[in-house]
Design a protein around this motif. Structure first.
Motif, PDB file in Angstrom:
ATOM      1  N   GLY A  96     -59.910 -18.500  60.346  1.00  0.00           N
ATOM      2  CA  GLY A  96     -59.082 -18.138  59.848  1.00  0.00           C
ATOM      3  C   GLY A  96     -58.262 -19.259  58.671  1.00  0.00           C
ATOM      4  N   TYR A  97     -57.984 -20.244  60.160  1.00  0.00           N
ATOM      5  CA  TYR A  97     -57.484 -21.340  59.931  1.00  0.00           C
ATOM      6  C   TYR A  97     -58.173 -22.453  59.124  1.00  0.00           C
ATOM      7  CZ  TYR A  97     -53.952 -25.472  61.176  1.00  0.00           C
ATOM      8  OH  TYR A  97     -52.914 -26.955  61.014  1.00  0.00           O
ATOM      9  N   SER A 100     -59.071 -21.655  55.117  1.00  0.00           N
ATOM     10  CA  SER A 100     -57.865 -21.402  54.371  1.00  0.00           C
ATOM     11  C   SER A 100     -57.960 -22.908  53.610  1.00  0.00           C
ATOM     12  CB  SER A 100     -56.715 -21.442  54.746  1.00  0.00           C
ATOM     13  OG  SER A 100     -57.383 -19.128  54.673  1.00  0.00           O
ATOM     14  N   SER A 101     -57.980 -23.710  55.223  1.00  0.00           N
ATOM     15  CA  SER A 101     -57.499 -24.976  55.216  1.00  0.00           C
ATOM     16  C   SER A 101     -57.843 -26.230  53.542  1.00  0.00           C
ATOM     17  CB  SER A 101     -57.780 -26.274  56.711  1.00  0.00           C
ATOM     18  OG  SER A 101     -57.000 -24.982  57.076  1.00  0.00           O
ATOM     19  N   SER A 120     -48.198 -20.168  51.382  1.00  0.00           N
ATOM     20  CA  SER A 120     -48.662 -19.717  52.385  1.00  0.00           C
ATOM     21  C   SER A 120     -47.968 -19.725  53.539  1.00  0.00           C
ATOM     22  CB  SER A 120     -49.286 -21.465  53.538  1.00  0.00           C
ATOM     23  OG  SER A 120     -48.230 -22.376  53.350  1.00  0.00           O
ATOM     24  N   THR A 145     -55.906 -13.132  62.273  1.00  0.00           N
ATOM     25  CA  THR A 145     -56.713 -13.857  61.525  1.00  0.00           C
ATOM     26  C   THR A 145     -56.428 -14.270  60.577  1.00  0.00           C
ATOM     27  OG1 THR A 145     -58.809 -13.104  63.125  1.00  0.00           O
ATOM     28  CG2 THR A 145     -59.542 -14.553  60.551  1.00  0.00           C
ATOM     29  N   MET A 146     -55.933 -13.676  59.596  1.00  0.00           N
ATOM     30  CA  MET A 146     -55.042 -13.835  58.358  1.00  0.00           C
ATOM     31  C   MET A 146     -53.915 -14.318  58.751  1.00  0.00           C
ATOM     32  SD  MET A 146     -56.203 -11.685  56.109  1.00  0.00           S
ATOM     33  CE  MET A 146     -58.132 -12.400  57.234  1.00  0.00           C
ATOM     34  N   CYS A 149     -55.214 -18.500  58.706  1.00  0.00           N
ATOM     35  CA  CYS A 149     -55.141 -18.564  57.293  1.00  0.00           C
ATOM     36  C   CYS A 149     -53.514 -19.039  56.658  1.00  0.00           C
ATOM     37  CB  CYS A 149     -55.796 -17.584  56.244  1.00  0.00           C
ATOM     38  SG  CYS A 149     -57.515 -16.725  56.905  1.00  0.00           S
ATOM     39  N   SER A 152     -52.742 -22.540  58.224  1.00  0.00           N
ATOM     40  CA  SER A 152     -53.354 -23.214  57.112  1.00  0.00           C
ATOM     41  C   SER A 152     -52.582 -24.097  56.698  1.00  0.00           C
ATOM     42  CB  SER A 152     -54.525 -23.588  57.150  1.00  0.00           C
ATOM     43  OG  SER A 152     -54.517 -22.485  55.966  1.00  0.00           O
ATOM     44  N   SER A 439     -60.089 -28.219  58.783  1.00  0.00           N
ATOM     45  CA  SER A 439     -60.686 -27.503  58.655  1.00  0.00           C
ATOM     46  C   SER A 439     -61.639 -27.534  59.601  1.00  0.00           C
ATOM     47  CB  SER A 439     -61.266 -27.532  57.447  1.00  0.00           C
ATOM     48  OG  SER A 439     -62.586 -25.736  57.339  1.00  0.00           O
TER      49      SER A 439
END
Length: 538
Positions: A96-97, A100-101, A120, A145-146, A149, A152, A439
């Motif tokens: 997720g990170y 979203s990065s 964020s 996981t969210m 996100c 990040s 990322s």
């Protein structure tokens, strides 16, 4: 004969005056850039507030990331998880990170660093609270996981700090931000040692969400980056920001008018792979990936060594299998290692975590005197060495010592590459450069759990040799980076480092004083204005 006395003679020079009005000379308008303003205003109270508020984003990020390490043994027991399932939790967080990065980097270069940072934090706090209500393992993985996100986007805090700090202070203040990450790591480990045995891991997650919610309210005291505003043509907002900073610092603004080129093309991924930055970008990505792989490998490996007692050999699996007794019969649930952390294990984690600040003074000296590249290559090489030393059969105190030094070295690596990445890219692509690097580094973080929690159970030497080899590759890559950013001003336009003037442009001539304007353009995008009095023959 007496000398004849000479009488003084007065000479009067006459010149013809023209009745025509002389052509007035144009008065030169003074101008300054954001870089000039930041350097003139200097360091002061605003930067202290900036350091405390933006630095605190590291506390929140550390708590969310380290939460996985302290909660893993508990959820392993509660949901009867196998090794790969525990590793998958960490991997999905960094997935997720990673996704979203890049997105947050693109949005930050287009819409502003401050807005993306706020978004964020709201995102991360919301899903972190939801995680505490997870009814099953699948929901837990999805919600974490969210959270990944959201976390990040926290890198925008570092970019805002970098763009407001004067050049000579960046090498000192940015490494000190490691203190906040350390504080967050120590806080979550300390809370876990008290909260998990008493009221459970769900309450630990809820309590860990509080600092992020508090920090959201403090963001209103930090303005949008003046460099970003001026690059988008919003010069008035940038000027207001700089004037308020000067007032808060009890300093003065440079004389003249704020000018800066308006950059139409911002946040384009193709710019990172342009020939000017292709080599730098690729090497930075390799370094980020390797550093993240080593950093989270150390964290998860230390937790695994303590949880599974893999010091000087493994315990037989039969000794650690979980047996669940029901009313009717005993049911073997397979190799589920249900071993919760003891108070001594938490103390070991705290001591090893303190290592992250141990080398900070030396790291600061190395960054400022040896330069970013050489300093990073040295610490990466030492990291490779200590990974191999971790395989030595030693006492518990020896293990703690090795883990302490490893945490110190990997933290120094992260310090240096964060600073270098924020400095090497120009304003139009700085957030995207940080975003893509962050990322790519999560790929290393995604792989690390399977090495630390799966491969290590089969072969400690194999896992440690793999970590060491990656660090050696990163050390070589750092040493051969094409650009050194020590003492270099933040760039506005994409370019190479200054070598020599490559273009001279004649601006015009004032017929009265014969002033010719010459502009020198350098490879780094720097522009220097000269005026030279010449004769018409010249």
């Amino acid at each position: 004969m007496a000398a004849k006395q000479t009488e003084p003679v007065t000479i009067i020079s006459l010149r013809k005056l023209s009745q025509a009005t002389p052509e007035p000379q144009q008065k030169e308008t003074k101008t300054f850039t954001v870089e000039d303003a930041v350097e003139t205003i200097g360091f002061g109270r605003f930067h202290i507030a900036l350091f405390l508020i933006m630095g605190s984003t590291g506390v929140v990020e550390a708590m969310e990331i380290m939460l996985i390490a302290v909660v893993s043994p508990v959820i392993r027991c509660e949901w009867h998880l196998e090794n790969w399932q525990v590793a998958l939790v960490t991997t999905m967080v960094f997935f997720g990170y990673m996704v979203s990065s890049i997105l947050f980097g693109l949005l930050a270069d287009r819409y502003g660093r401050w807005k993306i940072l706020l978004l964020s934090f709201l995102w991360g706090a919301y899903f972190s609270l939801l995680t505490s209500f997870s009814p099953s393992y699948v929901w837990f993985v999805f919600l974490r996981t969210m959270v990944g996100c959201g976390v990040s986007g926290h890198a925008q805090g570092l970019i805002i700090k970098t763009e407001f700090l004067p050049t000579k202070y960046r090498g000192y203040m940015l490494p000190l931000s490691q203190v906040f990450w350390l504080a967050g790591s120590l806080l979550i480990i300390s809370l876990a040692s008290v909260v998990i045995p008493t009221i459970g891991w769900r309450w630990l997650i809820r309590i860990a969400s509080i600092p992020g919610i508090i920090l959201i309210m403090a963001f209103k005291f930090i303005p949008e980056s003046a460099r970003f505003n001026v690059s988008t043509g919003n010069t008035k907002a940038a000027l207001d920001t700089l004037e308020s900073i000067a007032k808060m610092n009890r300093s003065v603004m440079p004389e003249g008018q704020l000018v800066e080129p308006i950059l139409e093309k911002r946040g384009r991924f193709a710019d990172l792979l342009d020939s000017k930055y292709l080599r730098t970008t690729l090497q930075i990505w390799i370094i980020w990936l390797g550093i993240s792989f080593a950093y989270y490998g150390v964290i998860l490996a230390s937790a695994e060594l303590l949880e599974r007692d893999l010091v000087c050999g493994s315990k037989p699996e039969s000794d650690t299998e979980v047996m669940v007794t029901t009313k009717d019969s005993e049911e073997r649930l397979g190799p589920c290692y249900c071993h919760l952390f003891a108070p001594s294990d938490y103390r070991t984690m705290i001591i090893s975590t303190l290592g992250e600040i141990a080398l900070n003074p030396l790291n600061i000296l190395g960054i400022n005197f040896l330069g970013r590249r050489l300093s990073l290559s040295i610490t990466m090489g030492c990291t490779a060495l200590f990974f191999l030393l971790l395989n030595i059969c030693t006492s518990s105190a020896g293990l703690i010592g090795f883990l302490f030094m490893l945490r110190a070295l990997v933290a120094a690596n992260f310090n240096t590459i964060y600073i270098y990445t924020a400095e090497v890219y120009p304003t139009p692509m700085r957030a995207l450069g940080m975003g893509t690097s962050g990322s790519l580094c999560r790929i290393g973080a995604m792989v690390a759990p399977f090495i630390s929690q799966v491969l290590m159970s089969a072969s400690i030497l194999g896992a440690l040799c793999l970590f060491s080899s990656v660090c050696v590759v990163c050390a070589i890559s750092a040493f051969t980076l094409p650009i050194e950013t020590k003492g270099r001003a933040l760039q506005v336009c994409s370019s190479y480092p200054p070598i020599k003037p490559v273009l001279f442009l004649l601006l015009g001539c004032d017929r009265t004083a014969q002033h010719w304007g010459i502009v020198k353009f350098y490879h780094d995008g720097s522009i220097y204005n000269y005026k030279q009095t010449l004769t018409m023959e010249q």
